[in-house]
Design a protein around this motif. Structure first.
Motif, PDB file in Angstrom:
ATOM      1  N   LEU A 131       0.808  -1.217   0.000  1.00 50.10           N
ATOM      2  CA  LEU A 131       0.000   0.000   0.000  1.00 50.10           C
ATOM      3  C   LEU A 131       0.844   1.271   0.000  1.00 50.10           C
ATOM      4  N   VAL A 132       2.144   1.141   0.149  1.00 49.83           N
ATOM      5  CA  VAL A 132       3.039   2.299   0.214  1.00 49.83           C
ATOM      6  C   VAL A 132       3.451   2.680  -1.203  1.00 49.83           C
ATOM      7  N   SER A 133       3.308   3.966  -1.526  1.00 53.81           N
ATOM      8  CA  SER A 133       3.669   4.389  -2.878  1.00 53.81           C
ATOM      9  C   SER A 133       4.272   5.787  -2.875  1.00 53.81           C
ATOM     10  N   ALA A 134       4.977   6.075  -3.944  1.00 51.85           N
ATOM     11  CA  ALA A 134       5.553   7.405  -4.149  1.00 51.85           C
ATOM     12  C   ALA A 134       5.431   7.729  -5.626  1.00 51.85           C
ATOM     13  N   ARG A 135       5.254   8.999  -5.915  1.00 52.34           N
ATOM     14  CA  ARG A 135       5.120   9.460  -7.296  1.00 52.34           C
ATOM     15  C   ARG A 135       6.347  10.265  -7.703  1.00 52.34           C
ATOM     16  N   ASN A 136       6.579  10.310  -9.025  1.00 52.54           N
ATOM     17  CA  ASN A 136       7.627  11.152  -9.596  1.00 52.54           C
ATOM     18  C   ASN A 136       8.991  10.835  -8.962  1.00 52.54           C
ATOM     19  N   VAL A 137       9.414   9.590  -9.085  1.00 51.85           N
ATOM     20  CA  VAL A 137      10.633   9.098  -8.441  1.00 51.85           C
ATOM     21  C   VAL A 137      11.779   9.065  -9.455  1.00 51.85           C
ATOM     22  N   GLU A 138      12.888   9.715  -9.097  1.00 50.01           N
ATOM     23  CA  GLU A 138      14.061   9.702  -9.973  1.00 50.01           C
ATOM     24  C   GLU A 138      14.626   8.288 -10.062  1.00 50.01           C
ATOM     25  N   VAL A 139      15.063   7.932 -11.257  1.00 52.14           N
ATOM     26  CA  VAL A 139      15.628   6.603 -11.481  1.00 52.14           C
ATOM     27  C   VAL A 139      16.915   6.733 -12.294  1.00 52.14           C
ATOM     28  N   MET A 140      17.894   5.946 -11.900  1.00 53.29           N
ATOM     29  CA  MET A 140      19.153   5.862 -12.630  1.00 53.29           C
ATOM     30  C   MET A 140      19.083   4.591 -13.475  1.00 53.29           C
ATOM     31  N   ILE A 141      19.403   4.717 -14.747  1.00 51.27           N
ATOM     32  CA  ILE A 141      19.314   3.589 -15.671  1.00 51.27           C
ATOM     33  C   ILE A 141      20.727   3.203 -16.086  1.00 51.27           C
ATOM     34  N   ALA A 142      21.081   1.948 -15.807  1.00 48.02           N
ATOM     35  CA  ALA A 142      22.407   1.427 -16.152  1.00 48.02           C
ATOM     36  C   ALA A 142      22.285   0.485 -17.339  1.00 48.02           C
ATOM     37  N   ARG A 143      23.395   0.239 -17.978  1.00 51.00           N
ATOM     38  CA  ARG A 143      23.431  -0.768 -19.045  1.00 51.00           C
ATOM     39  C   ARG A 143      23.088  -2.130 -18.442  1.00 51.00           C
ATOM     40  N   ASP A 144      22.521  -3.010 -19.253  1.00 49.72           N
ATOM     41  CA  ASP A 144      22.121  -4.334 -18.771  1.00 49.72           C
ATOM     42  C   ASP A 144      23.276  -5.079 -18.113  1.00 49.72           C
ATOM     43  N   GLU A 145      24.456  -5.014 -18.705  1.00 50.16           N
ATOM     44  CA  GLU A 145      25.598  -5.766 -18.168  1.00 50.16           C
ATOM     45  C   GLU A 145      26.139  -5.160 -16.865  1.00 50.16           C
ATOM     46  N   ALA A 146      25.775  -3.936 -16.556  1.00 51.89           N
ATOM     47  CA  ALA A 146      26.280  -3.272 -15.350  1.00 51.89           C
ATOM     48  C   ALA A 146      25.392  -3.480 -14.133  1.00 51.89           C
ATOM     49  N   LEU A 147      24.129  -3.890 -14.346  1.00 44.45           N
ATOM     50  CA  LEU A 147      23.201  -4.018 -13.220  1.00 44.45           C
ATOM     51  C   LEU A 147      22.244  -5.180 -13.482  1.00 44.45           C
ATOM     52  N   SER A 148      22.259  -6.159 -12.591  1.00 44.42           N
ATOM     53  CA  SER A 148      21.410  -7.336 -12.794  1.00 44.42           C
ATOM     54  C   SER A 148      20.194  -7.368 -11.875  1.00 44.42           C
ATOM     55  N   VAL A 149      20.111  -6.434 -10.925  1.00 42.86           N
ATOM     56  CA  VAL A 149      18.999  -6.404  -9.981  1.00 42.86           C
ATOM     57  C   VAL A 149      18.469  -4.971  -9.896  1.00 42.86           C
ATOM     58  N   THR A 150      17.184  -4.832  -9.640  1.00 41.93           N
ATOM     59  CA  THR A 150      16.605  -3.499  -9.461  1.00 41.93           C
ATOM     60  C   THR A 150      16.780  -3.082  -8.008  1.00 41.93           C
ATOM     61  N   LEU A 152      16.033  -0.403  -4.990  1.00 41.10           N
ATOM     62  CA  LEU A 152      15.096   0.607  -4.524  1.00 41.10           C
ATOM     63  C   LEU A 152      15.868   1.511  -3.567  1.00 41.10           C
ATOM     64  N   GLY A 153      16.353   2.630  -4.105  1.00 40.26           N
ATOM     65  CA  GLY A 153      17.233   3.508  -3.356  1.00 40.26           C
ATOM     66  C   GLY A 153      16.535   4.685  -2.712  1.00 40.26           C
ATOM     67  N   MET A 154      17.348   5.648  -2.316  1.00 39.85           N
ATOM     68  CA  MET A 154      16.882   6.786  -1.536  1.00 39.85           C
ATOM     69  C   MET A 154      15.926   7.710  -2.292  1.00 39.85           C
ATOM     70  N   SER A 155      15.967   7.729  -3.621  1.00 39.58           N
ATOM     71  CA  SER A 155      15.015   8.590  -4.342  1.00 39.58           C
ATOM     72  C   SER A 155      13.577   8.136  -4.087  1.00 39.58           C
ATOM     73  N   PHE A 156      13.370   6.876  -3.732  1.00 41.16           N
ATOM     74  CA  PHE A 156      12.058   6.389  -3.296  1.00 41.16           C
ATOM     75  C   PHE A 156      11.896   6.574  -1.784  1.00 41.16           C
ATOM     76  N   LEU A 157      12.860   6.107  -1.008  1.00 40.39           N
ATOM     77  CA  LEU A 157      12.743   6.110   0.449  1.00 40.39           C
ATOM     78  C   LEU A 157      12.570   7.515   1.021  1.00 40.39           C
ATOM     79  N   ASN A 158      13.229   8.510   0.425  1.00 41.30           N
ATOM     80  CA  ASN A 158      13.110   9.875   0.926  1.00 41.30           C
ATOM     81  C   ASN A 158      11.731  10.483   0.692  1.00 41.30           C
ATOM     82  N   LYS A 159      10.914   9.871  -0.136  1.00 38.43           N
ATOM     83  CA  LYS A 159       9.559  10.367  -0.373  1.00 38.43           C
ATOM     84  C   LYS A 159       8.568   9.828   0.662  1.00 38.43           C
ATOM     85  N   LEU A 160       9.014   8.886   1.478  1.00 39.12           N
ATOM     86  CA  LEU A 160       8.156   8.323   2.513  1.00 39.12           C
ATOM     87  C   LEU A 160       8.175   9.214   3.747  1.00 39.12           C
TER      88      LEU A 160
END
Length: 174
Positions: A131-150, A152-160
């Motif tokens: 039930l917890v949500s945040a809108r308009n969250v900044e996201v950093m997009i990495a190349r596929d080979e550089a990041l294998s997992v999503t 959930l960083g501070m750009s989400f947590l700081n909106k709580l």
């Protein structure tokens, strides 16, 4: 008398130089909270249990907090990472979430645990865990080979309203 003035003056100087030490020493420790049974991986608190909407995540065996989230309405397993400045996804995931990226967008530099990489930046309309949500969250997009997992960083947590960890449980409150 001189010793008292000297002692008081010294304490005053220490208080000015290190106010946090004096503040912590003067505060009473918080009362112990009763220990609750360990919740399931995701527990959604009822509105009567906590003000606002909240979610509790149980740490896995390695002490990590994994959850099923929705990013722009799409389900994704995420790793909550307070050490990550932004929500971080790879380019394939970004496309699934409706974010378009081109080679020219990878013009920003990010220092990661595995070294520096080039990333693109974007925004997610909505990020949800239970039930917890945040809108308009900044996201950093990495190349596929550089990041294998999503992540959930501070750009989400700081909106709580708040988030905290206690006894292996991460509590998120909107």
């Amino acid at each position: 008398m001189n010793k008292s003035l000297l002692l008081a003056g010294g304490a005053s100087l220490l208080a000015l130089a290190f106010p946090a030490a004096f503040q912590r020493a003067s505060e009473a420790p918080p009362p112990e909270a009763p220990v609750e049974a360990a919740p399931a991986l995701v527990e959604v608190a009822s509105p009567a249990a906590a003000p606002g909407r909240s979610v509790r995540l149980q740490a896995d065996g390695r002490g990590h907090f994994n959850a099923e989230a929705r990013l722009n309405g799409r389900r994704e397993t995420v790793l909550v990472d307070t050490g990550a400045t932004f929500v971080a996804v790879n380019e394939s995931a970004a496309r699934r979430f409706g974010l378009s990226v081109s080679t020219a967008d990878f013009r920003h530099r990010a220092d990661t645990a595995n070294g520096p990489i080039h990333v693109a930046m974007g925004r997610l309309d909505r990020v949800e865990i239970g039930l917890v949500s945040a809108r308009n969250v900044e996201v950093m997009i990495a190349r596929d080979e550089a990041l294998s997992v999503t992540l959930l960083g501070m750009s989400f947590l700081n909106k709580l309203r708040r988030f905290e960890v206690e006894d292996g449980v991460l509590h998120l409150v909107e």
